[in-house]
Design an enzyme around this catalytic site. Sequence first.
Site: not given
Lengths: 328, 353, 359
Positions: C65, C184, C212-213, C323
């Site tokens: 992603h 990520d 995606e998140e 994150h």
Amino acid sequence: MKDTLRKLCEAYGPSGNEGQVRDLIRSEIEGLADSVRVDALGNLIAVKGSGGHRVMLAAHMDEIGVIITHIDENGFLRFAPVGGVWTLGLSGRRVAFADGTIGAIGLEKLDDRDRVPAMAKFYIDIGASKKDEVHLKVGDMAVMTRPFVTNGGRWIGKAMDNRAGCAVLIETMRRLKAPKHEVAFVFTTQEEVGLRGATTSAFGLDPEIAVAVDVTGTGDTPKAAPMAVSLGEGAAIKVRDGGMLAHLGVKDLLVQRAEENGIAYQLEVLEGGTTDGRAIQTSRAGVPTGVVSVPTRYIHSPSEMIDERDAEACASLLVVLLENDITL
Amino acid sequence: MTTAEFLKTITEAHGVSGYEHNVRDIVVQEFSALCDEVRVDPMGSVWGVKRGTVGGRRIMLAGHMDEIGLIVKKLDKHVIRFTQVGGFDVRVLPGQPVWVHGRQSMPGVIGMRPPHVMPAAERDKVIPMEDLFIDVGLTAEELAQQIRVGDTITLRRGYVELKNGLVASKAMDDRAAVASLLECLQVLQGLKHNWDVYAVATVQEEVGLRGAMTSAYGVAPDAAIAVDVTFARTPELPETGTVEADKGPGIARGPNLHPVMYDRLVETAKRYEMPYQPEPVPGASGTDAWAIQVSRQGVPTALLGLPLRYMHTPVETLSLRDVERCGRLMAYFIADLDDTILDSFRPALPEGE
Amino acid sequence: MMDIGFLKTLSEARGVSGNEGEVRDHLARTLRGVVDELITDTIGNLIAVRRGTGESPLRVMVAAHMDEVGLMITAADANGYLRFQPVGGIDARVLPAKRVLVGKDAVPGIIGVKPVHLTEPSERRNVLKVDQLYIDIGAKSKDEALGIAPLGEFATFDTPFQYLQGASIEGDEPRGRISGKCFDDRAGCFILHNLLQKQYPFDLYGVFTVQEEVGLRGARVAAFGIDPDLAFVLEGTVCDDSPKEDDVSPTTTLGLGAAISIADASVIADRRLVDLLIETATEEGIPYQIKQPMVGGTDAGAIHLQREGIPSVPVAVPSRYLHSPESVIDLLDLQHTIRLVGAALERLPAVWGSRGGVA
């Protein structure tokens, strides 16, 4: 149905690892279907009959369990739940892995005995004294283990949710002489982790009508949450649960067939929880979907209890549904 | 029927999620007068299809016709124990007048034990739903003949006009959006449009966007606009996450919405000098748009918000003008649609290095 | 050899969910001429098709992603301070006193915080909630602030890519660790970009997904459209290997190799694909680890449920401080993951039979 259910309940089949249950069902339905296949997510699909409507019946093969997340230096196994495992009562339970290894669930010393401890406080002890002695691996799954027993017409076992549903489907196949429809009996996977097998099998089958068969709670135990379903009062025809509203037409048809044929039934309004019906109902452009439930006490415990007559009523109801016209 | 009459009629009709048939009958009738074809899909959503002059391309408009409500869980002597379908604040329930839809619909009230017999400390506590009940005035025997487990219950509160074009009723969420769809179809009668319009009154939004999910799959649109209510500012609410009533529909912006759809709706509003309010939505919009956007291979989706006060109560309040503005905005947007928008939906890529 | 400069480009590119254009453009520019087809869909996924040799009829999807967690501007006050909400899962505790870049023009901003001198001791024990925070871009009025950052504009962490002590990409084997934002899943994008440089026996659909998140949204529609036989999902995943007194799982450990998922909160990985990865790693001598089951979710959660079911498995590079504005990965883990998935793809036709993988 009892012998079939005994075998089913005692088999190993946590979500994503339904192989043993699938093999068992395959042998039980040998010769009962026109075709049998397994799809990419492991659903077992047996089709019987032709003409009429394309009907999907679904019961999930998987059961809740635990998965090893860590093996510590002293050989104790930490785990996470697979599906809705309650921590209350976990201590002292026995679990079984795919290879038959039995473990006991232990609990760390508690600071406060009046509070239900977090899952992280529990561990599985398989008798190893150090990490090297553990032949199991991170990612291996176990299920609760407990023999199937009967007290008269009350049957008790682990994994009644939803081997009872599987047994009802198998019994329906046995009794079904002349289906008026093309019926797909689907033994689904991964229901307990999010209705996953039903999602993909419903897409593949593209049914015109569907009925999921699963267990439901009851309101007939001491200080139970109010619910108008009791053990032994008949097949439960779902109105709604935490995830779906049953299709009115399907619900009404099930009620009508039960009344016409003198099959005991009760209407079910369940607050929480849901079934494969939720996923099937919203497949593609929508599938009119109902649910027939086996009333069950102590769901998600190793001692789930059902009444034989209820399971029989569920099978009877499905047989008359399939042997008659369906107009919604 | 005018949009205002339609709004009054459908908000006063009863249709808890999964039991939308009474509302559906009204929608089918009113859409039929304005559409080339009206269909009901397997879940029960209504599609009003108005063909375009070119055709082949489809825009889906979605507003949900279900309302939150209650459902009979158990008969307990002469009273009804219930649970909810969709989400109420349980604090608004005691003392509400309701309709219980049994063998016939009958009025009832939500009862509780009298405060006089409760210890003083109890009065500071919210009464849980399990302790509330509905009384329709029948004896236990009569009740058992009239009402069954699974019968639905709706709030008994009709439509009322407040000052300055504000109106209040139960079920404004989201019948007001269905009224904006009707307004759009009415305006389109006088406009030329290339694309086929699928005005869809969806079911079961309040229990998980379930009608929009399946309708979007069935319609397979090239673009979509969902209409839902959004939070209008009241004294206790902050500026973040709210808009104002009677200042035009919200146009939502964020990952749930296609940027080209947002830009084009804003352009349309500006061109026709219609008021609108930009509404940032950082994640899930919690509306039919969330389901429609990921149907099949993806649907470029916009979200228009009708500013609404007191959401999920029997006194939901909004501006009738906002409903009409929302309908007109969609109509003008649709009239301006042609296939060039399709190319802009897919992001262009740069040349190689 | 890995072009870490390109990973730096990807990490520093800004692409909060729904605004992945900058990342997509970097990928597309460098993949033109390398792959056979390069297309976008309406939600914004970039689909790079590398046609196979024709030896295998399989259609294989590999996804990573493009989006990252970030912020969205939701209001401005009279004095020009911007209010915001997180996009995707951000722990509010990482926000105070960070630098951010706002909007397409990357306007620098500060997430302000009250001087410690002026706080009460009791205040300092409470987590600052997102509602209490604001971004200061130096604007003096509401109009000025909203002119620069209209409602709905996104903001990202302002984090330059950094080689940590001893990190090197000289010679055959990279060494050491790097820090930056959103490995990520830019690490996954980087791996997929590398895998696409080669031809395989089958058609490879490299899908750089969006959103995606915020709920695995892009992967879902891409998988529906492509309808592959199976899918690999490449991730930067949770790593919790800081020293702890208790003997508990680190989820993954930096430096121990590619992390294979058996199950996470979104998917129970297809066991045949898990076994293929483990066998490949073992036989090729590629370090790997099994990720702690049931932690996190990935695009595989959406992909495997499309149509009639698409067997899927996530493979990831362990990433510390996921994150947050600063995450850390090991260069060797990155290389091992590229090698592992590349080798597994080569072996795939020998173990994967007909459609559905059912022999």
